[in-house]
Scaffold this motif. Sequence first.
Motif, PDB file in Angstrom:
ATOM      1  N   TYR A   7       0.790   3.976  -8.600  1.00  0.00           N
ATOM      2  CA  TYR A   7       0.353   4.245  -7.096  1.00  0.00           C
ATOM      3  C   TYR A   7      -1.034   4.722  -6.916  1.00  0.00           C
ATOM      4  O   TYR A   7      -1.808   4.239  -5.983  1.00  0.00           O
ATOM      5  CB  TYR A   7       1.255   5.487  -6.703  1.00  0.00           C
ATOM      6  CG  TYR A   7       2.603   5.045  -6.519  1.00  0.00           C
ATOM      7  CD1 TYR A   7       3.076   3.883  -6.229  1.00  0.00           C
ATOM      8  CD2 TYR A   7       3.648   6.384  -6.243  1.00  0.00           C
ATOM      9  CE1 TYR A   7       4.467   3.557  -5.954  1.00  0.00           C
ATOM     10  CE2 TYR A   7       4.822   5.974  -6.215  1.00  0.00           C
ATOM     11  CZ  TYR A   7       5.240   4.458  -5.981  1.00  0.00           C
ATOM     12  OH  TYR A   7       6.457   4.256  -5.689  1.00  0.00           O
ATOM     13  N   VAL A  10      -3.109   1.317  -6.978  1.00  0.00           N
ATOM     14  CA  VAL A  10      -2.928   0.839  -5.461  1.00  0.00           C
ATOM     15  C   VAL A  10      -3.506   1.311  -4.381  1.00  0.00           C
ATOM     16  O   VAL A  10      -4.409   0.701  -3.586  1.00  0.00           O
ATOM     17  CB  VAL A  10      -1.262   0.806  -5.176  1.00  0.00           C
ATOM     18  CG1 VAL A  10      -1.183   0.365  -3.699  1.00  0.00           C
ATOM     19  CG2 VAL A  10      -0.732  -0.107  -6.038  1.00  0.00           C
ATOM     20  N   CYS A  11      -3.421   2.718  -4.360  1.00  0.00           N
ATOM     21  CA  CYS A  11      -4.230   3.493  -3.275  1.00  0.00           C
ATOM     22  C   CYS A  11      -5.784   3.368  -3.560  1.00  0.00           C
ATOM     23  O   CYS A  11      -6.607   2.940  -2.528  1.00  0.00           O
ATOM     24  CB  CYS A  11      -3.783   4.664  -3.067  1.00  0.00           C
ATOM     25  SG  CYS A  11      -2.312   5.205  -2.704  1.00  0.00           S
ATOM     26  N   ILE A  14      -7.169  -0.539  -2.760  1.00  0.00           N
ATOM     27  CA  ILE A  14      -7.064  -0.787  -1.238  1.00  0.00           C
ATOM     28  C   ILE A  14      -7.789   0.245  -0.616  1.00  0.00           C
ATOM     29  O   ILE A  14      -8.727  -0.476   0.352  1.00  0.00           O
ATOM     30  CB  ILE A  14      -5.444  -0.614  -1.034  1.00  0.00           C
ATOM     31  CG1 ILE A  14      -4.739  -2.129  -1.620  1.00  0.00           C
ATOM     32  CG2 ILE A  14      -5.362  -1.091   0.699  1.00  0.00           C
ATOM     33  CD1 ILE A  14      -3.129  -1.963  -1.350  1.00  0.00           C
ATOM     34  N   LEU A 214       2.063  -2.603   3.209  1.00  0.00           N
ATOM     35  CA  LEU A 214       1.820  -1.626   2.008  1.00  0.00           C
ATOM     36  C   LEU A 214       2.891  -0.750   1.442  1.00  0.00           C
ATOM     37  O   LEU A 214       2.976  -0.910   0.051  1.00  0.00           O
ATOM     38  CB  LEU A 214       0.452  -0.519   2.368  1.00  0.00           C
ATOM     39  CG  LEU A 214      -0.163   0.336   1.299  1.00  0.00           C
ATOM     40  CD1 LEU A 214      -0.798  -0.493   0.201  1.00  0.00           C
ATOM     41  CD2 LEU A 214      -1.072   1.285   1.762  1.00  0.00           C
ATOM     42  N   TYR A 217       5.372  -3.382  -0.473  1.00  0.00           N
ATOM     43  CA  TYR A 217       5.090  -4.211  -1.557  1.00  0.00           C
ATOM     44  C   TYR A 217       4.444  -3.382  -2.599  1.00  0.00           C
ATOM     45  O   TYR A 217       4.142  -3.682  -3.852  1.00  0.00           O
ATOM     46  CB  TYR A 217       4.226  -5.400  -1.362  1.00  0.00           C
ATOM     47  CG  TYR A 217       5.200  -6.499  -0.447  1.00  0.00           C
ATOM     48  CD1 TYR A 217       6.167  -7.162  -0.935  1.00  0.00           C
ATOM     49  CD2 TYR A 217       4.814  -6.458   1.077  1.00  0.00           C
ATOM     50  CE1 TYR A 217       6.918  -8.028  -0.260  1.00  0.00           C
ATOM     51  CE2 TYR A 217       5.515  -7.209   1.750  1.00  0.00           C
ATOM     52  CZ  TYR A 217       6.789  -8.217   1.038  1.00  0.00           C
ATOM     53  OH  TYR A 217       7.472  -8.874   2.026  1.00  0.00           O
ATOM     54  N   GLY A 218       3.648  -2.246  -2.277  1.00  0.00           N
ATOM     55  CA  GLY A 218       2.998  -1.419  -3.132  1.00  0.00           C
ATOM     56  C   GLY A 218       3.674  -0.226  -3.523  1.00  0.00           C
ATOM     57  O   GLY A 218       3.188   0.474  -4.786  1.00  0.00           O
ATOM     58  N   PHE A 219       4.654   0.218  -2.855  1.00  0.00           N
ATOM     59  CA  PHE A 219       5.211   1.708  -2.997  1.00  0.00           C
ATOM     60  C   PHE A 219       6.750   1.286  -3.350  1.00  0.00           C
ATOM     61  O   PHE A 219       7.265   1.847  -4.477  1.00  0.00           O
ATOM     62  CB  PHE A 219       5.022   2.587  -2.231  1.00  0.00           C
ATOM     63  CG  PHE A 219       3.626   3.123  -2.112  1.00  0.00           C
ATOM     64  CD1 PHE A 219       3.269   4.368  -2.825  1.00  0.00           C
ATOM     65  CD2 PHE A 219       2.568   2.313  -1.419  1.00  0.00           C
ATOM     66  CE1 PHE A 219       1.993   4.883  -2.820  1.00  0.00           C
ATOM     67  CE2 PHE A 219       1.270   2.784  -1.708  1.00  0.00           C
ATOM     68  CZ  PHE A 219       0.998   3.940  -2.072  1.00  0.00           C
TER      69      PHE A 219
END
Length: 286
Positions: A7, A10-11, A14, A214, A217-219
Amino acid sequence: MFVIIGYVVVCGMIFGGYALAGGHLGALWQPLEVMMIFGGAFGAFIVGNDSKAIKATMKSIPTLFKGSKYNKQLYMDLLALLFEILTKIRKDGLMSIEKDIEDPESSALFSKYPTIQHDHHLIEFICDYLRLMVSGNMDAFQVENLMDNELETHHMEGHVPAHCIAKLGDGLPAFGIVAAVMGVVHTMENVALPPAELGILIAHALVGTFLGILLAYGFIGPLSGLLEQKLEESSKSFQTVKVVLLASLNGYAPPIAVEFGRKVLYSTERPGFTELEEHVKQTKSK
């Protein structure tokens, strides 16, 4: 731990990339759109699942942030336990393990392996089939069929939370669009505002689409894949017990039966032949 690290990556990538490109992070903070996206998705989650699926999903979420307990040491203990049980049966007869399988929590045999003893589902699986072996009324083919049916049920039950979370993730982009459309509607209500203010409102509306994709697909989406992996790991321990007990029922000696179980393990957890043999000797001497 890896979920949190993922996580953060990702953060960082992005939002960091957005900031380095000159974007203002404050523009992305839209709590009302987050409320619409998560609220709508959670409501749909409640509508689309019964109480059993919802409870199973909620119960599975804390396990996502814990490391796997299915390591080489656990499987070495499992195989050593099965070896001791089968050796005792071969030496003293099936009735010699009756007290152990009826009360495994107080059994001196099971207490040598606390990591296995604390796994109630695995202990129940072992004891149930040892009890059938003690009864002597079922052959190896019947036991194997029953094991296959039980493992299929276990897999189907374990798949429910993964499926629910996957469907939740699939719906987030759509709810992001809903939030964006609501933002556009709000913008059109204020079309008389100056172009600079209208631009801000449109930017806020577009954040909904961004957040929906987001979050999906990211979390949320990756969590379903992680649950699938954890399910496969737990199933492997049951499969190991199945192979060992069936080999014993088919007349193989305890060392050979345990070798059958060792061979079905994943290469990342499978101990070497000599390594397992030394571990069995050490635990038997306790």
